[in-house]
Design an enzyme around this catalytic site. Structure first.
Site, PDB file in Angstrom:
ATOM      1  N   ARG A 237      99.319  50.402  18.176  1.00 42.18           N
ATOM      2  CA  ARG A 237      98.961  51.356  17.133  1.00 42.18           C
ATOM      3  C   ARG A 237      98.279  50.568  16.028  1.00 42.18           C
ATOM      4  NH1 ARG A 237      99.679  54.687  20.441  1.00 42.18           N
ATOM      5  NH2 ARG A 237     101.045  56.512  20.395  1.00 42.18           N
ATOM      6  N   GLU A 266      92.445  56.818  12.152  1.00 36.85           N
ATOM      7  CA  GLU A 266      91.708  57.335  13.317  1.00 36.85           C
ATOM      8  C   GLU A 266      91.309  58.779  13.086  1.00 36.85           C
ATOM      9  OE1 GLU A 266      94.094  56.612  16.817  1.00 36.85           O
ATOM     10  OE2 GLU A 266      94.209  54.485  16.388  1.00 36.85           O
ATOM     11  N   HIS A 285      90.691  54.881  21.003  1.00 35.57           N
ATOM     12  CA  HIS A 285      92.075  55.227  21.387  1.00 35.57           C
ATOM     13  C   HIS A 285      92.081  56.030  22.695  1.00 35.57           C
ATOM     14  CE1 HIS A 285      96.399  56.061  19.752  1.00 35.57           C
ATOM     15  NE2 HIS A 285      96.385  55.906  21.061  1.00 35.57           N
TER      16      HIS A 285
HETATM   17  C1  DGY Z   1     100.231  57.099  23.992  1.00 37.97           C
HETATM   18  O1  DGY Z   1     100.512  57.774  24.985  1.00 37.97           O
HETATM   19  O2  DGY Z   1     101.079  56.739  23.165  1.00 37.97           O
HETATM   20  C2  DGY Z   1      98.803  56.778  23.782  1.00 37.97           C
HETATM   21  O3  DGY Z   1      98.599  55.736  22.904  1.00 37.97           O
HETATM   22  C3  DGY Z   1      98.081  57.998  23.283  1.00 37.97           C
HETATM   23  O4  DGY Z   1      98.534  58.317  22.013  1.00 37.97           O
END
Ligand code: DGY
Length: 320
Positions: A237, A266, A285
């Site tokens: 993240r 984001e 992402h």
């Molecule tokens: C997750 O599944 O956590 C991916 O990063 C998409 O948010």
């Protein structure tokens, strides 16, 4: 009487139809300024809420007094305030496992793309700038047989280690809350301190979930420990990294490059300096974004929702 479920992210029609056997669905393909107040109004009598990324906090939960199940269509659940959810006895679920291999493909792709400067080279060919000689200014770095440091050796971290060690002959270092003996045996992964990992790795791959402990886990001090030739990869993240510090490290060339799938904010701002740096590869992402995997995630999120609402144990319950 059927339970009401509000969905706020894309879910294939086939899956929604199946859910409709037991639920009444209110579907928002995505949330925006135009439909936000309608969305909030729909929360008043809903029992289920399904999607991803939306902060599920006190404020939102106060709009949804009848909520019984929150089903994330993602493995990460840092968007959920688990204390607030627990206080209300709400069931929380996510979608682990089904996205592991796909996300590992993406992150390993990010390693290759960054090291070998594939996006720059692609742009160069497409814009007609392929000179006969590709000079040193376009050379990249080897990936095979290098040292890969993985921070966060969970399911996806292990799947990256598998690709790196078995496919590319890489040595694996890892740092994790607990030892991962399976990865140690299968991929000869060596457990070490964060400091050692940062100092020794050619590639530093951050895969840890975001929590109070991991926020800004990588900052100025950590970046300074990395090799000048190191590539930093973030598949976790954005907030696990101090983005300003990362930008400074790249500007000052104290590390060689970065491959990023996640950002502090984001979608990333157009003015973000990361978007203009040649040794930086930026994905939007999309770790899990293949047709097959996104379908499987939505299917699992739907099963979690239906089981949670009908009194059965959802397959991927978040423990709080
Ligand atoms: C997750 O599944 O956590 C991916 O990063 C998409 O948010």
């Amino acid at each position: 009487m059927k339970s009401k479920v509000v969905i706020y992210k894309p879910v294939p029609l086939e899956i929604r139809k199946k859910m409709e056997k037991t639920c009444d669905i209110v579907y928002f393909e995505q949330l925006n300024d135009t439909n936000h107040s309608q969305f909030i109004n729909e929360l008043a009598d809903t029992q289920g809420l399904m999607g991803s990324g939306l902060p599920i906090n006190e404020e939102l939960l106060n709009h949804a007094p009848n909520l019984k199940v929150v089903s994330n269509i993602s493995v990460g659940y840092n968007n959920m305030d688990l204390a607030a959810i627990k206080k209300r006895n709400i069931i929380a679920t996510n979608t682990p496992d089904v996205l592991t291999e796909t996300t590992a493909d993406t992150i390993f792709g990010l390693i290759l793309t960054t090291a070998r400067r594939m996006t720059e080279l692609d742009q160069l060919v497409k814009s007609g700038q392929w000179n006969e000689l590709i000079g040193e200014e376009l050379f990249g770095l080897d990936v095979h047989h290098k040292k890969l440091g993985i921070i966060g050796m969970g399911r996806i971290g292990s799947a990256i280690a598998k690709r790196a060690h078995l496919g590319f002959g890489m040595d694996i270092l890892y740092n994790n809350r607990s030892r991962n003996e399976e990865a140690e045996q299968a991929y000869e992964a060596t457990y070490c301190s964060l400091e050692d990992l940062l100092q020794q790795s050619d590639f530093v791959c951050l895969m840890t979930p975001l929590s109070a402990e991991t926020e800004h886990l990588i900052g100025e001090k950590e970046l300074r420990l990395m090799k000048k030739t190191a590539i930093f990869i973030n598949g976790s993240r954005g907030k696990t990294v101090d983005e300003e510090a990362l930008i400074r490290a790249l500007e000052k060339k104290t590390i060689w490059g970065a491959g990023l799938d996640v950002y502090q904010k984001e979608p990333v701002d157009k003015e973000n300096p990361l978007l203009k740096m040649p040794h930086v590869v930026t994905f939007p992402h999309i770790g899990s974004a293949t047709y097959e995997t996104r379908f499987a995630m939505a299917e699992l999120a739907a099963e979690n929702m239906v089981k949670g609402l009908t009194g059965e144990k959802p397959p991927s319950l978040i423990k709080y």
